[in-house]
Design an enzyme around this catalytic site. Structure first.
Site, short mmCIF file in Angstrom:
data_model
loop_
_atom_site.label_atom_id
_atom_site.label_comp_id
_atom_site.label_asym_id
_atom_site.label_seq_id
_atom_site.Cartn_x
_atom_site.Cartn_y
_atom_site.Cartn_z
N ALA A 258 9.07 -0.76 5.91
CA ALA A 258 9.33 0.20 4.85
C ALA A 258 8.25 1.27 4.73
O ALA A 258 8.42 2.23 4.00
CB ALA A 258 9.47 -0.54 3.52
N GLY B 18 3.83 -4.12 4.11
CA GLY B 18 4.12 -5.49 3.69
C GLY B 18 3.66 -6.53 4.72
O GLY B 18 2.96 -7.48 4.37
N LYS C 222 0.85 -1.21 0.00
CA LYS C 222 0.00 0.00 0.00
C LYS C 222 0.88 1.24 0.00
O LYS C 222 2.04 1.21 0.43
CB LYS C 222 -0.95 0.02 1.20
CG LYS C 222 -0.29 0.04 2.59
CD LYS C 222 -0.01 1.41 3.16
CE LYS C 222 0.59 1.30 4.56
NZ LYS C 222 1.41 2.43 4.98
N ASP D 204 -3.15 -1.48 10.46
CA ASP D 204 -3.25 -1.39 8.99
C ASP D 204 -3.86 -2.64 8.35
O ASP D 204 -4.11 -2.66 7.15
CB ASP D 204 -1.86 -1.18 8.37
CG ASP D 204 -1.41 0.27 8.45
OD1 ASP D 204 -2.25 1.16 8.71
OD2 ASP D 204 -0.20 0.52 8.23
N PRO E 118 9.58 -4.78 0.49
CA PRO E 118 10.53 -4.62 1.59
C PRO E 118 9.82 -4.50 2.93
O PRO E 118 8.73 -3.93 3.00
CB PRO E 118 11.29 -3.32 1.25
CG PRO E 118 10.77 -2.83 -0.03
CD PRO E 118 9.63 -3.68 -0.48
N SER F 129 1.50 -6.20 7.20
CA SER F 129 0.03 -6.17 7.36
C SER F 129 -0.65 -6.82 6.17
O SER F 129 -1.68 -7.50 6.32
CB SER F 129 -0.47 -4.72 7.46
OG SER F 129 0.19 -4.04 8.49
O1 C5P Z 1 -1.38 -1.38 15.36
P1 C5P Z 1 0.07 -1.67 15.19
O2 C5P Z 1 0.54 -2.78 16.11
O3 C5P Z 1 0.49 -1.91 13.79
O4 C5P Z 1 0.84 -0.37 15.66
C1 C5P Z 1 2.23 -0.36 15.95
C2 C5P Z 1 2.53 0.84 16.82
O5 C5P Z 1 2.32 2.06 16.10
C3 C5P Z 1 1.63 0.96 18.04
O6 C5P Z 1 2.16 0.28 19.14
C4 C5P Z 1 1.62 2.45 18.29
O7 C5P Z 1 2.79 2.83 18.97
C5 C5P Z 1 1.71 3.03 16.91
N1 C5P Z 1 0.39 3.42 16.34
C6 C5P Z 1 -0.23 4.56 16.82
N2 C5P Z 1 -1.45 4.93 16.30
C7 C5P Z 1 -2.01 4.23 15.29
C8 C5P Z 1 -1.38 3.06 14.79
C9 C5P Z 1 -0.17 2.69 15.33
O8 C5P Z 1 0.29 5.23 17.72
N3 C5P Z 1 -3.18 4.63 14.78
#
Ligand code: C5P
Length: 285
Positions: free
Chosen positions: A98, A102, A11, A137, A95, A104
């Protein structure tokens, strides 16, 4: 039961805005996302028992439960069925770490494959809900196409598809962990935000030039100095090579450029590939 292979597209964030930090530690987002032809392939093979994740093209992190296993467990919990044995094979092109989604997208592809094999009647909204248990994501990647994503990234509105457009994607060799970049953001002091409404109008007008003018990612403002310099250099090269515009995707460090014709895009791809090993020529889907 037979095995099944599905595609997992990368994406791009055409816009990325961070509105505020939430009490739950996440951030409230507003992003326009699109899928591109650069993709991984995910094969699911039912076996007698156990969960095995294999990958061609990358070394997998060892010693912890993977996002893929968590997704498969959440899927069968939602079905109220014990998890069967599964071998999941990733063929990586996208990658990792990145800003291209990828990881997700692989999880989302696995969920779509499991639905096809075990619960074809499951609505996409349910599959997106299961995906959100694994990452912010993942719901977007389950749905794919062009979307406005809000909330943590899981509140999705379908958008008209973009005009066909070649895109050059270039990842410098820097690691930028998403959580660390989020920690550098002060939403109240962001100086240049995307005009999301302007982007939505540009998309419905069908003008690629108007869409390109609206590319904007607030993460570019909070990059650590070495990453900021790399991203600026790649953006400048994309523009010198004739891109309509260029921006960083997600939490970076990958930069993408939109092009109006495939010949110019190919020349830009060849030029950037000399300096950056992970450069790709793709199409917006
Ligand atoms: O949801 P995911 O595990 O992919 O998010 C990874 C990190 O990115 C979270 O622990 C958080 O620190 C941050 N994040 C955020 N706000 C979002 C998505 C992700 O702060 N909307």
């Amino acid at each position: 039961m037979h095995s099944l292979t599905v595609e997992a597209p990368a994406k791009l964030n055409l816009t990325l805005d961070i509105l505020r930090r939430r009490p739950d530690g996440y951030h409230e987002m507003r992003m326009v996302m699109g899928s591109i032809s650069l993709c991984d392939r995910v094969t699911v093979e039912p076996v007698d028992d156990g969960f095995v994740l294999r990958a061609r093209g990358v070394t997998l992190p060892s010693g912890r439960v993977t996002m893929e296993q968590r997704a498969a467990e959440a899927f069968f919990t939602a079905l109220h069925r014990p998890m069967p044995g599964l071998v999941v094979t990733l063929e990586k092109q996208i990658p990792a770490y990145a800003g291209l989604g990828g990881g997700s997208s692989d999880v989302a592809a696995l969920l779509r494959a499991l639905r096809q094999l075990y619960a074809p009647e499951m609505p996409t909204a349910e599959l997106e809900r299961i995906g959100l248990q694994v990452g912010s994501d993942v719901p977007y990647c389950v749905r794919g196409g062009t979307c406005l994503a809000e909330g943590r990234g899981e509140i999705l509105t379908d958008l008209p598809s973009l005009p066909p457009c070649p895109v050059v994607v270039c990842k410098p060799d820097i690691d930028l962990p998403t959580a660390q970049l989020f920690a550098r953001v002060r939403p109240e002091s962001i100086s240049r935000r995307p005009d999301t409404q302007g982007m939505l109008r540009a998309m419905s007008s069908g003008s690629l030039e108007a869409v390109a003018r609206q590319l904007c990612n607030v993460f570019e403002e909070v990059l650590p100095a070495p990453a900021e310099a790399e991203v600026r250099t790649i953006k400048r090269q994309m523009m010198e090579q004739g891109a309509l515009n260029a921006a960083m995707s997600g939490s970076g460090p990958t930069v993408f450029g939109l092009f109006s014709d495939s010949e110019t895009a190919r020349r830009a791809f060849e030029a950037l590939q000399k300096d950056y090993r992970q450069t790709f020529l793709a199409q917006i889907l």
